[in-house]
Write a protein that holds these residues in place. Sequence first.
Motif, PDB file in Angstrom:
ATOM      1  N   LEU A  89       1.199  -1.529  -0.349  1.00  0.00           N
ATOM      2  CA  LEU A  89      -0.447  -0.288   0.062  1.00  0.00           C
ATOM      3  C   LEU A  89       0.565   1.526  -0.208  1.00  0.00           C
ATOM      4  CD1 LEU A  89      -2.200   1.370   0.519  1.00  0.00           C
ATOM      5  CD2 LEU A  89      -2.978   1.514   2.995  1.00  0.00           C
ATOM      6  N   GLY A  90       1.487   1.058   0.732  1.00  0.00           N
ATOM      7  CA  GLY A  90       2.974   2.363   1.163  1.00  0.00           C
ATOM      8  C   GLY A  90       3.808   2.791  -0.204  1.00  0.00           C
ATOM      9  N   LEU A  91       3.646   1.819  -1.121  1.00  0.00           N
ATOM     10  CA  LEU A  91       4.717   1.378  -2.454  1.00  0.00           C
ATOM     11  C   LEU A  91       3.669   2.647  -3.409  1.00  0.00           C
ATOM     12  CD1 LEU A  91       6.056  -1.911  -3.165  1.00  0.00           C
ATOM     13  CD2 LEU A  91       6.831   0.545  -3.035  1.00  0.00           C
ATOM     14  N   LEU A  92       1.645   1.670  -3.219  1.00  0.00           N
ATOM     15  CA  LEU A  92       0.519   1.709  -4.461  1.00  0.00           C
ATOM     16  C   LEU A  92       1.026   3.713  -3.934  1.00  0.00           C
ATOM     17  CD1 LEU A  92      -1.454  -0.615  -4.359  1.00  0.00           C
ATOM     18  CD2 LEU A  92      -0.471   0.198  -6.282  1.00  0.00           C
ATOM     19  N   LEU A 124      -5.424   7.108   6.863  1.00  0.00           N
ATOM     20  CA  LEU A 124      -3.628   6.321   7.899  1.00  0.00           C
ATOM     21  C   LEU A 124      -3.058   7.930   8.396  1.00  0.00           C
ATOM     22  CD1 LEU A 124      -1.775   5.206   5.242  1.00  0.00           C
ATOM     23  CD2 LEU A 124      -2.568   3.632   6.689  1.00  0.00           C
ATOM     24  N   GLU A 125      -3.341   9.327   8.558  1.00  0.00           N
ATOM     25  CA  GLU A 125      -3.755  10.584   9.143  1.00  0.00           C
ATOM     26  C   GLU A 125      -4.689  10.299  10.097  1.00  0.00           C
ATOM     27  OE1 GLU A 125      -0.403  11.811   8.898  1.00  0.00           O
ATOM     28  OE2 GLU A 125      -0.009  10.405   7.671  1.00  0.00           O
ATOM     29  N   PHE A 126      -5.943  10.360   9.570  1.00  0.00           N
ATOM     30  CA  PHE A 126      -7.024  10.320  10.630  1.00  0.00           C
ATOM     31  C   PHE A 126      -6.241   8.929  12.089  1.00  0.00           C
ATOM     32  CE2 PHE A 126     -10.625   8.926  12.878  1.00  0.00           C
ATOM     33  CZ  PHE A 126     -11.188  10.074  13.491  1.00  0.00           C
ATOM     34  N   ALA A 160       0.295   1.135  10.550  1.00  0.00           N
ATOM     35  CA  ALA A 160       0.251   3.014  10.054  1.00  0.00           C
ATOM     36  C   ALA A 160       2.013   2.830  10.131  1.00  0.00           C
ATOM     37  CB  ALA A 160      -0.537   3.854  10.938  1.00  0.00           C
ATOM     38  N   PRO A 161       2.328   3.076  10.730  1.00  0.00           N
ATOM     39  CA  PRO A 161       4.115   3.213  10.719  1.00  0.00           C
ATOM     40  C   PRO A 161       4.430   2.655   9.465  1.00  0.00           C
ATOM     41  CG  PRO A 161       3.639   2.471  12.837  1.00  0.00           C
ATOM     42  CD  PRO A 161       2.250   2.368  12.538  1.00  0.00           C
ATOM     43  N   ILE A 162       4.194   1.573   9.603  1.00  0.00           N
ATOM     44  CA  ILE A 162       4.928   0.838   7.806  1.00  0.00           C
ATOM     45  C   ILE A 162       4.443   1.306   6.086  1.00  0.00           C
ATOM     46  CG2 ILE A 162       5.626  -1.633   7.046  1.00  0.00           C
ATOM     47  CD1 ILE A 162       4.847  -2.478   9.257  1.00  0.00           C
ATOM     48  N   ALA A 163       3.049   2.039   6.468  1.00  0.00           N
ATOM     49  CA  ALA A 163       3.000   2.482   5.375  1.00  0.00           C
ATOM     50  C   ALA A 163       3.467   3.158   5.595  1.00  0.00           C
ATOM     51  CB  ALA A 163       1.318   2.676   5.191  1.00  0.00           C
ATOM     52  N   VAL A 164       3.563   4.351   6.038  1.00  0.00           N
ATOM     53  CA  VAL A 164       3.960   6.427   5.550  1.00  0.00           C
ATOM     54  C   VAL A 164       5.493   6.473   5.651  1.00  0.00           C
ATOM     55  CG1 VAL A 164       4.335   8.285   7.258  1.00  0.00           C
ATOM     56  CG2 VAL A 164       2.211   6.799   7.414  1.00  0.00           C
TER      57      VAL A 164
END
Length: 297
Positions: free
Chosen positions: A124-127, A142-144, A178-182
């Motif tokens: 998801l982070g790559l996308l 994510l930010e919410f 969330a930390p991994i995706a961000v």
Amino acid sequence: MPPSSTSLVSPATVYTEPAKIEPAKREAEPLLPVAKVYPRPGSGKTLGVTIITIAILLSGWWFITARAWVAPLFLPSPAAVWLAAQQAWNGNIQGGLPLLQHLAWSLVRVFGAFLLAAISAVPLGLLMGTNRIVRGIFDPILEFYRPLPPLAYLPLIVIWFGIDETAKILLIYLACFAPIAVATRAGVIKVASEQLHAALSMGASQWQLLRHVILPAALPDILTGLRIAIGFGWTTLVAAEMVAATAGVGQLVLNASSFLRTDIVIMGIILIGIVAYLFDLLMRRLEHKLVPWKAHS
């Protein structure tokens, strides 16, 4: 009259053979001075400093408790904590389960949720870093929820998924996700445009661009996100094991606090810290192998 042997010779006709320089002498005299290598600020081995620090902390702990400056209810001695660890190992505590079984349940919950988060958050982070539509959909979500403490949405998870293992693993999963995706998205954004243009000019497809350029360049940030995520997973463990858990280190600590067993509480905290630190050392080793070009601590 023939010229005399003492006649003068024109300077233009004098030939002087240049002096031969031996190769050994030529190599022995460098043309440029050797550049001085300055160490990177903060670089160097820290094992000795770490051992001394731990020794000082343990000595201070022993000295304070030996002088009885603090009541054992608030700070038991190292010997009392060690005795509590032996009792917990043999199952001679509340609940009757041995410490190894508590630790096994906690490891399954934390690392199971962590692996699920890594498998789903990295793609998801790559996308999000390569597709504006995906970023526009998932970035506000994510930010919410990322700043929310796990205890804030724990009641909602219990209402939706009950009190079995699904709720516990889901709570830790959300803390790790969330930390991994961000971090993955940040690593993709930091890829140099020159690298992208060079690959595209050589005819790279979108998949080749992602596989051979974007992913390796973002890998340092991804590994940093994984290290941060496992820390969030361990901090969420106690909250997750509040949900009707009968085994687990977090449940052991909560149960001991109800009976004012401070020695068991400190023993559980130390155990969680040691396991998390060992995993972090493993991640550092992996980081050295996968991204050797990055400056490591």
